[in-house]
Design a protein around this motif. Structure first.
Motif, PDB file in Angstrom:
ATOM      1  N   LEU A   7       0.829  -1.205   0.000  1.00  0.00           N
ATOM      2  CA  LEU A   7       0.000   0.000   0.000  1.00  0.00           C
ATOM      3  C   LEU A   7       0.865   1.258   0.000  1.00  0.00           C
ATOM      4  N   ALA A   8       1.998   1.208   0.668  1.00  0.00           N
ATOM      5  CA  ALA A   8       2.942   2.338   0.609  1.00  0.00           C
ATOM      6  C   ALA A   8       3.447   2.522  -0.816  1.00  0.00           C
ATOM      7  N   LEU A   9       3.700   1.399  -1.494  1.00  0.00           N
ATOM      8  CA  LEU A   9       4.151   1.452  -2.881  1.00  0.00           C
ATOM      9  C   LEU A   9       3.072   2.045  -3.787  1.00  0.00           C
ATOM     10  N   VAL A  10       1.815   1.690  -3.544  1.00  0.00           N
ATOM     11  CA  VAL A  10       0.699   2.251  -4.319  1.00  0.00           C
ATOM     12  C   VAL A  10       0.678   3.776  -4.189  1.00  0.00           C
ATOM     13  N   ASP A  11       0.881   4.274  -2.975  1.00  0.00           N
ATOM     14  CA  ASP A  11       0.868   5.721  -2.744  1.00  0.00           C
ATOM     15  C   ASP A  11       2.087   6.401  -3.360  1.00  0.00           C
ATOM     16  N   MET A  12       3.215   5.715  -3.329  1.00  0.00           N
ATOM     17  CA  MET A  12       4.483   6.331  -3.752  1.00  0.00           C
ATOM     18  C   MET A  12       4.638   6.376  -5.265  1.00  0.00           C
ATOM     19  N   VAL A  13       4.094   5.381  -5.961  1.00  0.00           N
ATOM     20  CA  VAL A  13       4.283   5.291  -7.412  1.00  0.00           C
ATOM     21  C   VAL A  13       3.074   5.903  -8.115  1.00  0.00           C
ATOM     22  N   ASN A  14       3.330   6.857  -8.993  1.00  0.00           N
ATOM     23  CA  ASN A  14       2.259   7.552  -9.709  1.00  0.00           C
ATOM     24  C   ASN A  14       1.429   6.543 -10.502  1.00  0.00           C
ATOM     25  N   GLN A  15       0.142   6.428 -10.168  1.00  0.00           N
ATOM     26  CA  GLN A  15      -0.734   5.465 -10.819  1.00  0.00           C
ATOM     27  C   GLN A  15      -1.343   5.999 -12.111  1.00  0.00           C
ATOM     28  N   ALA A  16      -1.080   7.244 -12.430  1.00  0.00           N
ATOM     29  CA  ALA A  16      -1.666   7.849 -13.624  1.00  0.00           C
ATOM     30  C   ALA A  16      -0.784   7.705 -14.852  1.00  0.00           C
TER      31      ALA A  16
END
Length: 532
Positions: free
Chosen positions: A400-409
């Protein structure tokens, strides 16, 4: 919509040069003085797109890694992704309109064919550091306003920052620039918590672009957790012998790095900070060992798969993980992914829009073009599952930290830096361990100027030439004669050139193969100027 008012506005942004620009991989790009009419019409288009979708859209004035005298425009859908491919034809049609009457006719056609409701919408505008940006942002804002919609000036941003902000805005989440830094910084801090920082800091080539100031803000927030020395941060020299594109193509030290010691950990952004490569000096000369998008994808996959292995339970099927590449991916990286990581590889045509779409088909889709443009996408279903596990699972919290840190757009060099630094830090690796994963096959890229790039068409994810007739046979013969040879050609998405890629067992063989294929292209596809 008041047609008279629209027509009057359009008349201020006609195309006196009658230059016909075409939509490339992510938008339009040309010498800056040719762009006002096209950027104005992109403002019209994105206001209409916002009306059609009912969401906020975005527009970034930038020419990415191009020289400073160029500029361009990138268009952002409400999802935060690039403009829907179905609307690229409308972008071309608007750009090609001869005058205000032609522009208004296309607008009216768009309303009718796309069944767009009348009303007001919002378009977020941003730009990079180019001196031509102000006039072009003004043109974009005029286009948005001409549709009775609201242009929101977001100022100087990296391209990925605006993509992120548009995505967050339409999701009803915090979306200001400050929230971007907060998301990336807190995600990184959570991901590396308990893992010692490396003894030596990172040295970053910022290409004298917009990423310099933005990365400095991020580094300041993370200090001392991220130690970064930023170079090429000036107001002049944008992409001039520096930047990720320069490193990836030239394979030599960027300007301002001649004093860097051999083996130091270095990274390079491009002009609008949507590409990232790592590198280290090799020997006393300007040669470098490059860690390109292929290697970043492999490192990201190692991080993700390490965490998923600890997460997988017998009660639920394991999440699907896939790595998406283009034909430009080095053959050695593909072999490592398939043979060592046992991970699925999907090959698509060049262009982030193709890779992004393919990556969305996995629970974790990892895509990086060799040029360093890419990201890691997580499916909504997997994210929900991770939230359900919550505080009871260390791997779930890390993911979940990785989800927040890596731009999902979209691909983002700033979040990419954090991704690489976190992965190396968690594995207690330096660049030597990363480099030892596999050895790249030597490669060479060339480009051949042609009268009309559209005469070259390809298939099979751009690995085979369909036209002109006979060119593919010549390429096949050249490849067959080279040890471990592979080569392909494709038309550029932004200029009248045909790009050549070749790899082989040795650098001299790769160079020879690239030159031979380039000569075939020049001969068969109406090359301009001297043959390579």
């Amino acid at each position: 919509m008041d047609l008279g008012t629209l027509k009057e506005s359009c008349s201020q942004y006609n195309n006196p040069s009658k230059v016909k620009l075409t939509y490339g991989t992510a938008g339009f790009r040309a010498e800056a003085s040719l762009l006002p009419s096209t950027v104005y019409r992109c403002g019209l288009l994105m206001a209409l797109r916002a009306l059609k979708t009912g969401g906020v859209t975005g527009l970034v004035v930038t020419a990415s890694h191009n020289p400073v005298e160029d500029n361009g425009v990138k268009l952002v859908d409400p999802t935060g992704y690039m403009l829907d491919q179905a609307w690229e034809a409308w972008a071309n049609k608007l750009a090609a309109a001869d005058d205000e009457d032609g522009t208004c006719a296309v607008v009216q056609e768009l309303f009718q064919v796309e069944d767009i409701p009348y009303g007001s919408s919002t378009v977020m505008l941003a730009h990079d550091t180019r001196p031509s940006a102000d006039a072009l942002v003004k043109a974009a804002a005029a286009g948005v306003a001409a549709m009775g919609s609201l242009p929101i000036a977001c100022g100087q941003l990296t391209t990925p920052q605006l993509h992120w902000m548009v995505r967050q805005c339409n999701a009803g989440l915090k979306h200001k620039e400050k929230a971007y830094y907060e998301a990336l910084a807190t995600g990184y801090a959570r991901l590396v918590s308990g893992h010692p920082a490396p003894s030596e800091g990172l040295i970053v080539d910022c290409a004298n672009g917009v990423g310099a100031a933005k990365l400095q803000v991020l580094a300041d927030r993370l200090a001392p957790g991220l130690s970064a020395e930023l170079r090429n941060t000036g107001a002049e020299g944008l992409n001039d012998c520096c930047g990720a594109d320069f490193l990836q193509k030239e394979r030599r030290l960027p300007a301002g790095f001649q004093d860097v010691p051999e083996g130091a950990r270095c990274a390079s952004l491009d002009g609008d900070a949507d590409r990232l490569v790592y590198f280290q000096r090799r020997g006393a000369a300007d040669e470098v060992h490059l860690f390109d998008g292929d290697r970043i994808a492999v490192l990201a996959a190692l991080l993700v798969m390490d965490l998923l292995r600890s997460l997988i339970t017998a009660e639920q099927p394991p999440p699907t993980v896939g790595i998406v590449q283009t034909a430009y991916a080095n053959g050695a990286s593909t072999a490592y992914i398939e043979e060592k990581l046992k991970c699925e590889v999907r090959v698509t045509p060049t262009g982030v829009k193709h890779l992004h779409a393919a990556a969305e088909e996995f629970d974790v889709g990892i895509y990086f073009e060799a040029n360093g443009h890419g990201t890691v996408l997580f499916s909504a279903a997997l994210v929900q599952r991770l939230h359900e596990l919550g505080d009871d699972s260390g791997p779930a919290k890390a993911l979940l930290a990785l989800v927040d840190m890596v731009n999902q757009a979209v691909g983002d060099a700033l979040s990419g830096v954090l991704l690489v630094e976190a992965a190396l830090r968690r594995k207690k690796w330096g660049l030597p361990e990363w480099a030892a994963l596999y050895t790249d096959l030597p490669s060479r890229q060339l480009k051949v100027k042609v009268a009309d790039r559209s005469v070259v068409t390809t298939s099979h994810a751009e690995t085979r030439v369909e036209s002109p007739s006979g060119l593919q046979q010549l390429i096949d013969s050249a490849v067959a004669a080279a040890p471990s040879g592979r080569a392909f050609v494709r038309p550029s998405g932004t200029e009248d050139v045909v790009r050549v890629y070749a790899e082989a067992a040795t650098q001299s063989a790769a160079d020879d193969l690239a030159r031979l294929v380039a000569r075939h292209v020049h001969s068969i596809a109406a090359g301009v100027g001297l043959s390579p």
